[in-house]
Design a protein around this motif. Sequence first.
Motif, PDB file in Angstrom:
ATOM      1  N   PRO A  58       0.783  -1.198  -0.422  1.00  0.00           N
ATOM      2  CA  PRO A  58       0.414   0.321  -0.090  1.00  0.00           C
ATOM      3  C   PRO A  58       0.433   1.445   0.099  1.00  0.00           C
ATOM      4  CG  PRO A  58       0.851  -1.093   1.973  1.00  0.00           C
ATOM      5  CD  PRO A  58       0.570  -1.857   1.099  1.00  0.00           C
ATOM      6  N   LYS A  59      -0.039   2.492  -0.340  1.00  0.00           N
ATOM      7  CA  LYS A  59       1.015   3.860  -0.705  1.00  0.00           C
ATOM      8  C   LYS A  59       1.399   4.093   0.314  1.00  0.00           C
ATOM      9  CE  LYS A  59       2.690   7.215  -2.439  1.00  0.00           C
ATOM     10  NZ  LYS A  59       3.571   8.266  -2.016  1.00  0.00           N
ATOM     11  N   LEU A  82      10.909   3.379  -6.994  1.00  0.00           N
ATOM     12  CA  LEU A  82       9.963   4.274  -7.569  1.00  0.00           C
ATOM     13  C   LEU A  82      10.739   5.693  -7.795  1.00  0.00           C
ATOM     14  CD1 LEU A  82       7.108   3.432  -6.511  1.00  0.00           C
ATOM     15  CD2 LEU A  82       8.170   1.830  -8.083  1.00  0.00           C
ATOM     16  N   THR A  83      11.589   6.287  -7.193  1.00  0.00           N
ATOM     17  CA  THR A  83      11.825   7.642  -8.018  1.00  0.00           C
ATOM     18  C   THR A  83      13.644   7.444  -8.461  1.00  0.00           C
ATOM     19  OG1 THR A  83      12.583   8.312  -5.254  1.00  0.00           O
ATOM     20  CG2 THR A  83      10.077   8.627  -6.338  1.00  0.00           C
ATOM     21  N   PHE A 107       2.713  -2.729  -6.484  1.00  0.00           N
ATOM     22  CA  PHE A 107       2.724  -1.390  -6.112  1.00  0.00           C
ATOM     23  C   PHE A 107       1.626  -1.383  -6.047  1.00  0.00           C
ATOM     24  CE2 PHE A 107       7.145  -1.748  -6.955  1.00  0.00           C
ATOM     25  CZ  PHE A 107       7.799  -1.589  -6.420  1.00  0.00           C
ATOM     26  N   ASP A 108       0.729  -0.594  -5.037  1.00  0.00           N
ATOM     27  CA  ASP A 108      -0.492   0.104  -5.170  1.00  0.00           C
ATOM     28  C   ASP A 108      -0.195   1.567  -6.079  1.00  0.00           C
ATOM     29  OD1 ASP A 108      -3.087   1.666  -5.051  1.00  0.00           O
ATOM     30  OD2 ASP A 108      -2.702   1.773  -3.240  1.00  0.00           O
ATOM     31  N   GLU A 109      -1.002   1.457  -7.274  1.00  0.00           N
ATOM     32  CA  GLU A 109      -0.359   2.634  -8.107  1.00  0.00           C
ATOM     33  C   GLU A 109      -1.612   3.124  -8.245  1.00  0.00           C
ATOM     34  OE1 GLU A 109       1.233   0.715 -11.131  1.00  0.00           O
ATOM     35  OE2 GLU A 109       3.163   1.312 -11.184  1.00  0.00           O
ATOM     36  N   SER A 112      -0.773   8.151  -6.566  1.00  0.00           N
ATOM     37  CA  SER A 112       0.536   8.006  -7.721  1.00  0.00           C
ATOM     38  C   SER A 112       1.585   8.802  -6.258  1.00  0.00           C
ATOM     39  CB  SER A 112       0.483  10.680  -7.493  1.00  0.00           C
ATOM     40  OG  SER A 112       0.711  10.856  -7.249  1.00  0.00           O
ATOM     41  N   VAL A 113       3.007   8.376  -6.736  1.00  0.00           N
ATOM     42  CA  VAL A 113       3.964   8.209  -6.685  1.00  0.00           C
ATOM     43  C   VAL A 113       4.918  10.045  -6.185  1.00  0.00           C
ATOM     44  CG1 VAL A 113       6.673   7.423  -5.867  1.00  0.00           C
ATOM     45  CG2 VAL A 113       4.572   6.185  -6.051  1.00  0.00           C
TER      46      VAL A 113
END
Length: 114
Positions: A58-59, A82-83, A107-109, A112-113
């Motif tokens: 989860p995010k 992710l970054t 990953f929960d998409e 947004s990241v």
Amino acid sequence: MHQDQIIVKGKTVDNKTRCEHYHSERDIIAIKFYCCDTYYPCFLCHQETADHDVTVWPKENYDKKAVLCGNCRFELTIHEYLTAHSMCPYCHASYNDGCKLHYHLYFDENKSVK
């Protein structure tokens, strides 16, 4: 736990976390699965060797260390991974850019990241 002692389960083929499914020079990450708190090189390794279904991260847990660089064995947080633009922020090894196509498996998409 020291990074050298981290166990990666699944169908690994070398000590850089490559597996039977993904074994190019740049396939050097393992992901700790949220459902079992266990590192696997890929979704398929988990699917073929674990006794349960996958639950995605989860995010709100993206600050947890859950990605292992197979090159330097450093654990990255999900957000760091992710970054990171497909490169380890610690040893600068390049990761397979195609992994982005599979983020939804881990990953929960839905959020947004940044």
